[in-house]
Every structure is written in C-alpha cells, then in structure tokens.
Motif scaffolding. Structure first.
Motif, short mmCIF file in Angstrom:
data_model
loop_
_atom_site.label_atom_id
_atom_site.label_comp_id
_atom_site.label_asym_id
_atom_site.label_seq_id
_atom_site.Cartn_x
_atom_site.Cartn_y
_atom_site.Cartn_z
N ASP A 29 -80.55 -32.70 -53.81
CA ASP A 29 -79.76 -33.53 -52.90
C ASP A 29 -78.45 -33.98 -53.54
OD1 ASP A 29 -81.63 -33.31 -50.91
OD2 ASP A 29 -82.55 -35.27 -51.27
N LYS A 30 -78.49 -34.34 -54.82
CA LYS A 30 -77.27 -34.78 -55.51
C LYS A 30 -76.22 -33.68 -55.52
CE LYS A 30 -79.57 -38.11 -58.49
NZ LYS A 30 -79.91 -38.51 -59.86
N ILE A 31 -76.64 -32.48 -55.78
CA ILE A 31 -75.71 -31.34 -55.81
C ILE A 31 -75.21 -31.03 -54.41
CG2 ILE A 31 -75.53 -28.87 -56.28
CD1 ILE A 31 -77.56 -29.38 -58.58
N ASP A 32 -76.12 -31.03 -53.43
CA ASP A 32 -75.74 -30.73 -52.05
C ASP A 32 -74.75 -31.75 -51.49
OD1 ASP A 32 -77.33 -28.50 -52.07
OD2 ASP A 32 -79.00 -29.43 -50.97
N VAL A 33 -74.93 -33.02 -51.84
CA VAL A 33 -74.01 -34.06 -51.35
C VAL A 33 -72.62 -33.88 -51.95
CG1 VAL A 33 -73.52 -36.54 -51.46
CG2 VAL A 33 -75.77 -35.75 -50.75
N ARG A 34 -72.55 -33.54 -53.23
CA ARG A 34 -71.24 -33.27 -53.84
C ARG A 34 -70.53 -32.12 -53.15
NH1 ARG A 34 -73.26 -33.15 -59.84
NH2 ARG A 34 -73.77 -35.33 -60.06
N ASP A 35 -71.26 -31.04 -52.91
CA ASP A 35 -70.68 -29.88 -52.24
C ASP A 35 -70.25 -30.23 -50.81
OD1 ASP A 35 -71.12 -28.38 -54.50
OD2 ASP A 35 -72.96 -27.44 -53.75
N ALA A 36 -71.07 -31.01 -50.10
CA ALA A 36 -70.73 -31.40 -48.74
C ALA A 36 -69.46 -32.25 -48.73
CB ALA A 36 -71.89 -32.16 -48.10
N TRP A 37 -69.33 -33.18 -49.67
CA TRP A 37 -68.12 -34.02 -49.75
C TRP A 37 -66.89 -33.14 -49.95
CZ3 TRP A 37 -66.75 -39.07 -49.15
CH2 TRP A 37 -65.51 -39.46 -49.66
N LYS A 38 -66.97 -32.21 -50.90
CA LYS A 38 -65.83 -31.34 -51.19
C LYS A 38 -65.46 -30.48 -50.00
CE LYS A 38 -66.58 -31.34 -56.13
NZ LYS A 38 -67.02 -30.61 -57.32
N VAL A 45 -58.18 -35.18 -50.08
CA VAL A 45 -59.06 -36.24 -50.58
C VAL A 45 -59.65 -35.84 -51.93
CG1 VAL A 45 -61.16 -37.55 -50.12
CG2 VAL A 45 -59.57 -37.08 -48.27
N ASN A 46 -59.98 -34.58 -52.10
CA ASN A 46 -60.60 -34.13 -53.35
C ASN A 46 -59.68 -34.30 -54.55
OD1 ASN A 46 -63.15 -33.41 -52.38
ND2 ASN A 46 -62.39 -31.44 -51.69
N ASN A 47 -58.36 -34.22 -54.34
CA ASN A 47 -57.43 -34.44 -55.44
C ASN A 47 -57.50 -35.86 -55.98
OD1 ASN A 47 -56.47 -31.83 -55.34
ND2 ASN A 47 -54.78 -32.33 -53.98
N TYR A 48 -57.90 -36.81 -55.15
CA TYR A 48 -58.00 -38.22 -55.56
C TYR A 48 -59.45 -38.65 -55.83
CZ TYR A 48 -53.19 -38.51 -54.01
OH TYR A 48 -51.85 -38.31 -53.86
N THR A 49 -60.39 -37.72 -55.71
CA THR A 49 -61.79 -38.04 -55.96
C THR A 49 -62.09 -37.80 -57.44
OG1 THR A 49 -62.39 -37.36 -53.73
CG2 THR A 49 -64.17 -37.51 -55.34
N GLN A 50 -62.59 -38.84 -58.10
CA GLN A 50 -62.87 -38.75 -59.52
C GLN A 50 -64.35 -38.47 -59.78
OE1 GLN A 50 -61.62 -42.22 -61.67
NE2 GLN A 50 -60.82 -40.95 -63.31
N GLU A 51 -65.23 -39.15 -59.04
CA GLU A 51 -66.67 -38.99 -59.27
C GLU A 51 -67.42 -39.19 -57.96
OE1 GLU A 51 -70.17 -40.84 -62.13
OE2 GLU A 51 -68.18 -41.73 -62.16
N ILE A 52 -68.46 -38.36 -57.77
CA ILE A 52 -69.33 -38.45 -56.60
C ILE A 52 -70.76 -38.55 -57.13
CG2 ILE A 52 -70.11 -37.32 -54.49
CD1 ILE A 52 -67.49 -35.61 -54.77
N MET A 53 -71.47 -39.61 -56.74
CA MET A 53 -72.80 -39.84 -57.27
C MET A 53 -73.72 -40.32 -56.15
SD MET A 53 -73.84 -42.21 -60.56
CE MET A 53 -72.39 -43.15 -60.27
#
Length: 98
Positions: A29-38, A45-53
């Motif tokens: 789920d952690k990996i899938d959520v990061r991929d979904a966000w990107k 938005v991804n250029n300003y995203t530093q960390e997704i947890m």
C-alpha cells in the motif's frame, strides 16, 4: 507449515494468499500510494513534493512550497477520493500536508 493449494489455483489466488500470510499488504500500500500520488498530481506538484509517507490510513505529504500546500489543502477530500479510486479500494482516509 503453509496450506497446500490445489493444482487448479490461479496465480492471482496464490499471490493473494502469499501476501495475506506474510502480512505484506501494508508495504505494498505504501508503494502504491506513492505511485498514485505521482501519477495523479503530475509534474507541477511532483517538483515540489519532497516526501510521501503512508501511516495507517493517513497520507503525509511534505511539500517545499507553502503556496502549493495552501492550495492543495482546499482539495483534501478530492485528493483522498482520487487516490482511493486509483488504488481500487479505500486505503487513505486522511491527508496531512506539511
């Protein structure tokens, strides 16, 4: 010892059982959520995203732009809905923008 599956089991059933027995769904789920966000947020938005947890059912996103953080805070419910639709089930219930 693990239960032996019949010879007619599909690969998806075997993988699902393996994930359940080894309690791997949280990490997936952690990996899938990061991929979904990107995928959903795009390059702007991804250029300003530093960390997704992902912790439990809360998504923590660290952004480098306070202006973007304020703008995204207005659409938290939409972000939750979009990510859960992308994943096909309810994984995220809350979003915290930092």
């Amino acid at each position: 010892m693990a239960k032996r599956l019949s010879e007619e089991s599909s690969i998806s059933d075997v993988l699902k059982q393996f994930i359940d027995e080894n309690k791997l769904q949280g990490g997936i789920d952690k990996i899938d959520v990061r991929d979904a966000w990107k995928n959903l947020m795009g390059n702007g938005v991804n250029n300003y995203t530093q960390e997704i947890m992902l912790k439990n059912d809360t998504l923590y996103v660290q952004l480098t732009s306070s202006v973007l953080r304020e703008e995204l805070s207005y659409g938290k419910e939409k972000i939750i809905k979009m990510i859960n639709e992308e994943l096909g089930r309810e994984v995220v219930k809350n979003v915290v923008l930092r």
